[in-house]
Design an enzyme around this catalytic site. Structure first.
Site, PDB file in Angstrom:
ATOM      1  N   CYS A 117       1.068  -0.932   0.183  1.00  0.00           N
ATOM      2  CA  CYS A 117      -0.086   0.212   0.367  1.00  0.00           C
ATOM      3  C   CYS A 117       0.746   0.922  -0.171  1.00  0.00           C
ATOM      4  CB  CYS A 117      -1.008  -0.602   1.189  1.00  0.00           C
ATOM      5  SG  CYS A 117       0.046  -0.584   3.109  1.00  0.00           S
TER       6      CYS A 117
HETATM    7  N1  LIG Z   1      -4.116  -4.918   4.664  1.00  0.00           N
HETATM    8  C1  LIG Z   1      -3.917  -4.190   4.322  1.00  0.00           C
HETATM    9  O1  LIG Z   1      -4.912  -3.235   3.749  1.00  0.00           O
HETATM   10  C2  LIG Z   1      -2.264  -4.684   3.103  1.00  0.00           C
HETATM   11  C3  LIG Z   1      -2.235  -6.237   2.879  1.00  0.00           C
HETATM   12  N2  LIG Z   1      -1.633  -6.988   2.884  1.00  0.00           N
HETATM   13  C4  LIG Z   1      -0.919  -8.036   2.269  1.00  0.00           C
HETATM   14  O2  LIG Z   1      -1.986  -8.858   2.243  1.00  0.00           O
HETATM   15  C5  LIG Z   1      -1.435 -10.028   2.969  1.00  0.00           C
HETATM   16  C6  LIG Z   1      -3.142 -10.418   3.791  1.00  0.00           C
HETATM   17  O3  LIG Z   1      -2.954  -9.556   4.847  1.00  0.00           O
HETATM   18  P1  LIG Z   1      -4.228  -9.199   4.720  1.00  0.00           P
HETATM   19  O4  LIG Z   1      -5.311  -9.843   4.910  1.00  0.00           O
HETATM   20  O5  LIG Z   1      -4.309  -7.531   5.921  1.00  0.00           O
HETATM   21  O6  LIG Z   1      -4.240 -10.219   6.474  1.00  0.00           O
HETATM   22  P2  LIG Z   1      -4.938 -10.526   7.421  1.00  0.00           P
HETATM   23  O7  LIG Z   1      -4.372 -11.121   8.630  1.00  0.00           O
HETATM   24  O8  LIG Z   1      -6.033  -9.938   7.456  1.00  0.00           O
HETATM   25  O9  LIG Z   1      -5.680 -11.885   6.930  1.00  0.00           O
HETATM   26  C7  LIG Z   1      -4.754 -12.693   6.031  1.00  0.00           C
HETATM   27  C8  LIG Z   1      -5.759 -14.462   6.125  1.00  0.00           C
HETATM   28  O10 LIG Z   1      -4.642 -15.651   6.143  1.00  0.00           O
HETATM   29  C9  LIG Z   1      -4.335 -16.560   6.880  1.00  0.00           C
HETATM   30  N3  LIG Z   1      -3.833 -17.152   7.872  1.00  0.00           N
HETATM   31  C10 LIG Z   1      -2.884 -16.743   8.008  1.00  0.00           C
HETATM   32  N4  LIG Z   1      -1.390 -18.053   8.280  1.00  0.00           N
HETATM   33  C11 LIG Z   1      -1.959 -18.727   7.364  1.00  0.00           C
HETATM   34  C12 LIG Z   1      -1.551 -20.052   6.746  1.00  0.00           C
HETATM   35  N5  LIG Z   1      -0.368 -20.422   7.059  1.00  0.00           N
HETATM   36  N6  LIG Z   1      -2.194 -20.556   5.450  1.00  0.00           N
HETATM   37  C13 LIG Z   1      -3.777 -20.143   5.330  1.00  0.00           C
HETATM   38  N7  LIG Z   1      -3.709 -19.779   6.264  1.00  0.00           N
HETATM   39  C14 LIG Z   1      -3.618 -18.632   6.530  1.00  0.00           C
HETATM   40  C15 LIG Z   1      -5.288 -16.003   8.283  1.00  0.00           C
HETATM   41  O11 LIG Z   1      -6.321 -16.447   8.620  1.00  0.00           O
HETATM   42  P3  LIG Z   1      -6.375 -16.222  10.526  1.00  0.00           P
HETATM   43  O12 LIG Z   1      -7.700 -15.531  10.732  1.00  0.00           O
HETATM   44  O13 LIG Z   1      -6.257 -18.240  11.218  1.00  0.00           O
HETATM   45  O14 LIG Z   1      -4.891 -16.351  11.158  1.00  0.00           O
HETATM   46  C16 LIG Z   1      -6.637 -14.825   7.649  1.00  0.00           C
HETATM   47  O15 LIG Z   1      -7.423 -15.035   7.173  1.00  0.00           O
HETATM   48  C17 LIG Z   1      -0.239  -9.799   3.733  1.00  0.00           C
HETATM   49  O16 LIG Z   1       0.449 -10.556   2.972  1.00  0.00           O
HETATM   50  C18 LIG Z   1       0.004  -8.370   3.286  1.00  0.00           C
HETATM   51  O17 LIG Z   1       0.959  -7.754   3.768  1.00  0.00           O
HETATM   52  C19 LIG Z   1      -0.617  -6.029   1.179  1.00  0.00           C
HETATM   53  C20 LIG Z   1      -0.774  -4.823   1.351  1.00  0.00           C
HETATM   54  C21 LIG Z   1      -2.508  -4.492   1.823  1.00  0.00           C
HETATM   55  C1  LIG Z   2      -0.846  -0.091   8.832  1.00  0.00           C
HETATM   56  C2  LIG Z   2      -0.266  -1.444   8.725  1.00  0.00           C
HETATM   57  O1  LIG Z   2       0.629  -2.450   9.369  1.00  0.00           O
HETATM   58  N1  LIG Z   2       0.201  -1.050   7.666  1.00  0.00           N
HETATM   59  C3  LIG Z   2       1.382  -2.732   6.525  1.00  0.00           C
HETATM   60  C4  LIG Z   2       1.502  -2.722   5.453  1.00  0.00           C
HETATM   61  C5  LIG Z   2      -0.007  -3.096   4.941  1.00  0.00           C
HETATM   62  C6  LIG Z   2       0.505  -3.783   3.092  1.00  0.00           C
HETATM   63  O2  LIG Z   2       0.575  -3.342   2.761  1.00  0.00           O
HETATM   64  O3  LIG Z   2       1.051  -4.942   3.608  1.00  0.00           O
HETATM   65  P1  LIG Z   2       1.925  -5.632   3.242  1.00  0.00           P
HETATM   66  O4  LIG Z   2       2.347  -5.668   3.829  1.00  0.00           O
HETATM   67  O5  LIG Z   2       1.965  -6.436   1.488  1.00  0.00           O
HETATM   68  O6  LIG Z   2       3.679  -5.322   2.244  1.00  0.00           O
HETATM   69  C7  LIG Z   2       2.865  -2.822   7.716  1.00  0.00           C
HETATM   70  O7  LIG Z   2       3.376  -1.560   7.920  1.00  0.00           O
HETATM   71  O8  LIG Z   2       3.058  -3.630   7.455  1.00  0.00           O
END
Ligand SMILES: NC(=O)C1=CN([C@@H]2O[C@H](COP(=O)(O)OP(=O)(O)OC[C@H]3O[C@@H](n4cnc5c(N)ncnc54)[C@H](OP(=O)(O)O)[C@@H]3O)[C@@H](O)[C@H]2O)C=CC1
Ligand SMILES: CC(=O)N[C@@H](CCC(=O)OP(=O)(O)O)C(=O)O
Length: 310
Positions: A117
Site C-alpha cells: 500500500c
Molecule cells: N491489509 C492491507 O491493507 C494490506 C495487506 N497486504 C498483504 O496482504 C496479505 C494479507 O494481509 P491481510 O489480509 O491484511 O491479513 P489478515 O491477517 O487480515 O488475513 C490473513 C489471512 O490469512 C490466513 N492465514 C494466515 N496464515 C495462514 C496459513 N499458514 N495458511 C493459510 N491461511 C493463513 C489468516 O487466517 P487466521 O485468521 O487463522 O490467521 C487470515 O485469514 C499480507 O501479506 C499483507 O501484508 C497488502 C497490502 C495492504
Molecule cells: C498499517 C500497517 O500495519 N500496514 C502494514 C503494511 C500493509 C501492506 O501494504 O501490506 P504488505 O504487508 O503486503 O506490504 C505494515 O506496515 O506492515
C-alpha cells in the site's frame, strides 16, 4: 468455461475485500474453502492446483509455501499480495500505471506481485521524477505516511477496535517502523528507481481505510530549473492515457485547505497532488488512496482482469 479463481486467505482483510469486489461477477468461477478449513494445507493445495489464477492473501511465509504448492503446475497463474516477491525479478510488479509497458507485462505474466500500500503511493510519486531525470542520483528522499488501521490486517483491526483486547491500542494516531527498516523500503527503492534507500516513516490513524503518502522535496537540489509546475507537468505526462491514477490540477490543489485521508475510502483509484507556493523553493508531493483499494484488493482485481484479458 469461466476461469477459476481461488483466493487463498479469502477470510482475511484483503481476501474478503477481493471477494466483495468479485461478488456478482459471472465471467469467473470462484473456488472457495470454508473458513474453518482456511489453514488446511491439503485442501488449499487442492484448490490452488484447480485454479486458473490463485490470489494469495496470506502472510509472507504462507505465500511462499503456496507458491511451492503450484510451482510445478504451469496451468496456475499467481497474484501474491504479500511482501514476499515484490522485488523478485522473476515476478511482474503489479502496478499497471507505473510505466507504459507495465500493464502488458502483468497481462502476460505467470507470477504477479501486488504492490504494498505505501509503495503504491511512494513509487507513484517518485518513479516518474526519476524517469524524467528530475530527481537526481543521491537525493535523500523521505517518505512520510499515514494508513488506516486495516493495513495491519485482522490483528491490528482487533487491537484498534476492541478496547478489551490484551494489546488494545487507544492512540488516535501513532508512529511505528521507528528503527527505519520497514519491509516496504526495498520495494520503494527498486520500483522508485532510487539509488539510495528512502527514509520511510509510517503511521496509523484511527480510521479503517485510507492513506496519505508524502514525499517532500527541495527544488534547489533537483535537476536545474525544476519548478513546482515542471514537476506537475512530468506527473501529468507520466499518467496520461489511463483513469486510475489522477494528477490533481495545480489550481485545484492550491484551493484545498486540507487533504482528507479517508476521501478515497472504498475506491480503487489514487490521486496525486503537488503542493507548495508558486516561485517557492520546496514542494510536497502527496498520494491519496485507500490502503485496501488501489493499495491492495482493488489492485489485485485490476491485475486479475489484465491477466484474464491476455
Ligand atoms: N491489509 C492491507 O491493507 C494490506 C495487506 N497486504 C498483504 O496482504 C496479505 C494479507 O494481509 P491481510 O489480509 O491484511 O491479513 P489478515 O491477517 O487480515 O488475513 C490473513 C489471512 O490469512 C490466513 N492465514 C494466515 N496464515 C495462514 C496459513 N499458514 N495458511 C493459510 N491461511 C493463513 C489468516 O487466517 P487466521 O485468521 O487463522 O490467521 C487470515 O485469514 C499480507 O501479506 C499483507 O501484508 C497488502 C497490502 C495492504
Ligand atoms: C498499517 C500497517 O500495519 N500496514 C502494514 C503494511 C500493509 C501492506 O501494504 O501490506 P504488505 O504487508 O503486503 O506490504 C505494515 O506496515 O506492515
Amino acid at each position: 468455461m469461466a476461469p477459476k479463481i481461488f483466493i487463498d486467505g479469502e477470510h482475511g482483510t484483503t481476501g474478503l475485500q477481493i471477494r466483495t469486489r468479485m461478488a456478482g461477477r459471472r465471467d469467473v468461477e470462484l473456488l472457495s474453502i470454508p473458513e474453518a478449513e482456511r489453514r488446511n494445507a491439503a485442501m488449499r493445495e487442492d484448490m490452488l492446483n484447480s485454479a486458473d489464477i490463485a490470489i494469495l492473501c496470506l502472510p509472507d511465509d504462507a505465500s511462499k509455501e503456496a507458491v511451492q504448492m503450484v510451482s510445478a503446475n504451469n496451468n496456475v497463474r499467481v497474484i501474491d499480495t504479500s511482501t514476499a516477491f515484490r522485488v523478485n525479478p522473476g515476478w511482474a510488479y503489479g502496478f499497471a500505471e507505473m510505466d507504459k509497458e507495465q500493464a502488458g507485462k502483468i497481462a502476460s505474466a505467470r507470477f504477479v506481485a501486488n504492490p504494498g500500500c505505501y509503495p503504491t503511493g511512494a513509487v507513484g510519486l517518485i518513479r516518474p521524477l526519476r524517469a524524467a531525470g528530475i530527481l537526481p542520483d543521491g537525493y535523500p528522499v523521505t517518505v512520510n505516511a499515514v494508513s488506516g488501521y486495516t493495513g495491519g490486517g485482522k490483528q491490528l483491526i482487533a487491537q484498534m477496535e476492541n478496547p478489551d483486547h490484551p494489546d488494545a491500542i487507544s492512540a488516535p494516531h501513532f508512529l511505528y517502523g521507528l528503527p527505519l527498516t520497514h519491509k516496504h523500503v526495498p520495494e520503494m527503492t527498486v520500483h522508485g528507481l532510487l539509488d539510495r534507500a528512502p527514509i520511510f516513516s509510517p503511521s496509523v490513524g484511527k480510521f479503517a481505510q485510507g492513506m496519505i503518502v508524502q514525499v517532500p522535496l527541495h527544488l534547489g537540489d533537483l535537476a536545474e530549473g525544476t519548478t513546482m509546475e515542471s514537476i506537475h507537468a512530468a506527473l501529468v505526462a507520466h499518467y496520461t492515457g489511463q483513469d486510475i491514477v489522477t494528477v490533481v490540477p495545480l489550481a485545484e490543489s492550491k484551493a484545498l485547505p486540507r487533504v482528507n485521508a479517508v476521501e478515497l475510502e472504498g475506491k480503487d483509484t489514487m490521486k496525486l497532488f503537488v503542493f507548495g507556493t508558486p516561485g517557492g523553493s520546496q514542494v510536497n508531493l502527496v498520494a491519496l488512496l485507500d490502503n485496501l483499494g488501489k493499495g491492495a484488493s482493488g489492485a489485485a482485481v485490476q491485475n486479475m482482469d489484465l491477466m484474464l484479458a491476455s
